[in-house]
Design a protein around this motif. Sequence first.
Motif, short mmCIF file in Angstrom:
data_model
loop_
_atom_site.label_atom_id
_atom_site.label_comp_id
_atom_site.label_asym_id
_atom_site.label_seq_id
_atom_site.Cartn_x
_atom_site.Cartn_y
_atom_site.Cartn_z
N SER A 95 0.81 -1.23 0.00
CA SER A 95 0.00 0.00 0.00
C SER A 95 0.84 1.27 0.00
O SER A 95 0.38 2.33 -0.45
N SER A 96 2.09 1.19 0.48
CA SER A 96 2.94 2.39 0.52
C SER A 96 3.35 2.84 -0.88
O SER A 96 3.85 3.96 -1.05
N ALA A 97 3.12 2.00 -1.88
CA ALA A 97 3.41 2.39 -3.26
C ALA A 97 2.34 3.34 -3.80
O ALA A 97 2.54 3.98 -4.83
N ASN A 98 1.23 3.44 -3.09
CA ASN A 98 0.13 4.32 -3.51
C ASN A 98 0.50 5.77 -3.20
O ASN A 98 0.74 6.12 -2.05
N PRO A 99 0.54 6.65 -4.20
CA PRO A 99 0.92 8.05 -3.96
C PRO A 99 0.06 8.75 -2.92
O PRO A 99 0.55 9.61 -2.18
N LYS A 100 -1.22 8.40 -2.85
CA LYS A 100 -2.11 9.04 -1.88
C LYS A 100 -1.74 8.66 -0.45
O LYS A 100 -1.87 9.47 0.48
N VAL A 101 -1.27 7.43 -0.26
CA VAL A 101 -0.83 6.99 1.07
C VAL A 101 0.40 7.78 1.48
O VAL A 101 0.50 8.28 2.61
N ARG A 102 1.34 7.93 0.57
CA ARG A 102 2.57 8.66 0.88
C ARG A 102 2.27 10.15 1.12
O ARG A 102 2.84 10.77 2.00
N GLU A 103 1.36 10.69 0.32
CA GLU A 103 0.99 12.09 0.47
C GLU A 103 0.37 12.34 1.85
O GLU A 103 0.58 13.40 2.45
N LYS A 104 -0.39 11.38 2.34
CA LYS A 104 -1.05 11.50 3.65
C LYS A 104 -0.03 11.72 4.76
O LYS A 104 -0.29 12.45 5.72
N LEU A 105 1.14 11.09 4.63
CA LEU A 105 2.12 11.11 5.72
C LEU A 105 3.30 12.06 5.51
O LEU A 105 3.96 12.46 6.47
N LEU A 106 3.55 12.43 4.26
CA LEU A 106 4.76 13.18 3.93
C LEU A 106 4.89 14.49 4.70
O LEU A 106 5.93 14.77 5.31
N GLN A 107 3.85 15.31 4.70
CA GLN A 107 3.95 16.61 5.35
C GLN A 107 4.10 16.47 6.85
O GLN A 107 4.84 17.23 7.50
N LEU A 108 3.42 15.49 7.44
CA LEU A 108 3.55 15.23 8.88
C LEU A 108 5.00 14.92 9.22
O LEU A 108 5.56 15.47 10.19
N GLN A 109 5.64 14.08 8.42
CA GLN A 109 7.03 13.70 8.67
C GLN A 109 7.97 14.90 8.53
O GLN A 109 8.86 15.11 9.36
N ARG A 110 7.76 15.69 7.50
CA ARG A 110 8.62 16.86 7.29
C ARG A 110 8.43 17.92 8.37
O ARG A 110 9.39 18.58 8.78
N ASP A 111 7.21 18.09 8.83
CA ASP A 111 6.95 19.07 9.88
C ASP A 111 7.67 18.70 11.18
O ASP A 111 8.24 19.56 11.86
N ILE A 112 7.65 17.42 11.51
CA ILE A 112 8.33 16.95 12.72
C ILE A 112 9.83 17.21 12.61
O ILE A 112 10.46 17.69 13.55
N ALA A 113 10.40 16.92 11.44
CA ALA A 113 11.84 17.11 11.23
C ALA A 113 12.22 18.58 11.23
O ALA A 113 13.33 18.94 11.65
N ARG A 114 11.34 19.43 10.75
CA ARG A 114 11.63 20.87 10.72
C ARG A 114 11.71 21.45 12.13
O ARG A 114 12.52 22.33 12.41
N ASP A 115 10.89 20.93 13.02
CA ASP A 115 10.76 21.52 14.36
C ASP A 115 11.58 20.82 15.43
O ASP A 115 11.63 21.29 16.58
N ASN A 116 12.22 19.69 15.10
CA ASN A 116 12.93 18.91 16.11
C ASN A 116 14.23 18.34 15.55
O ASN A 116 14.37 18.13 14.34
N ASP A 117 15.18 18.05 16.45
CA ASP A 117 16.34 17.22 16.09
C ASP A 117 15.82 15.79 16.03
O ASP A 117 15.34 15.26 17.04
N VAL A 118 15.90 15.18 14.86
CA VAL A 118 15.30 13.85 14.71
C VAL A 118 16.25 12.85 14.08
O VAL A 118 17.13 13.21 13.29
N ILE A 119 16.02 11.59 14.43
CA ILE A 119 16.53 10.46 13.67
C ILE A 119 15.29 9.80 13.09
O ILE A 119 14.42 9.34 13.83
N MET A 120 15.20 9.80 11.78
CA MET A 120 14.02 9.27 11.10
C MET A 120 14.43 8.09 10.24
O MET A 120 15.39 8.19 9.48
#
Length: 225
Positions: A100-125
């Motif tokens: 299911s992760s090959a579905n662009p809509k699935v990736r789109e659902k999570l992409l901004q959430l992941q980038r927002d966390i990385a922008r605001d915190n020191d992260v290991i992702m």
Amino acid sequence: MSFNIAIDGPAGAGKSTIARAAARSLGFLYVDTGAMYRAIALHLLRNHVEAEDTDRIEALLADMTIRIAYSGGEQQIILNGENVTSQLRQEEVGNMASKSSANPKVREKLLQLQRDIARDNDVIMDGRDIGTFVLPNADVKVYLTASVEERANRRCLELKEKGIDADIEKIEQDIRTRDFQDMNRSMAPLKQAEDAVVIDSSRMSIPEVMDRIVDAFQESLKLKG
């Protein structure tokens, strides 16, 4: 300004274990992106939706909420208000997540959430496409891998420790199948970033792998001055 470490690699290479330990050692936030995709996969399985049914997946995603919380420093995945963290390591969930992760809509659902966390915190992702797609400007990129045989053996031991019967030949085949799916999907396939530090953990201990990552972190700090 936040500091980001991206760890990519195939299923069973030890990314989550290493990333969690390294984050604790460095005082970083650990973000397990694979768990997010597994949460979506769990939701699809609960609703009896096939990975190829793009219309139904899109409809489910529209009504689904997913967020990350932390308890005792450990990441928790909240799906539609329910903490589903303990249900995400099932084999069928992992297999569905790979599809299911090959579905662009699935990736789109999570992409901004992941980038927002990385922008605001020191992260290991960690994930499959962090250094190549999610965080292409990460300060440190690591490609963590191991042989199929070693990854299957680790997974077999993990299941047996939980009292679950395990067929190592089937696990090996599942890993090969997931590798093929992850490396050949059309959107953001699993691959090594050109500037990644490659670590083959087949014959390495967890402390040895962590030392390599900490060394890369310290070297990056020197370069940033």
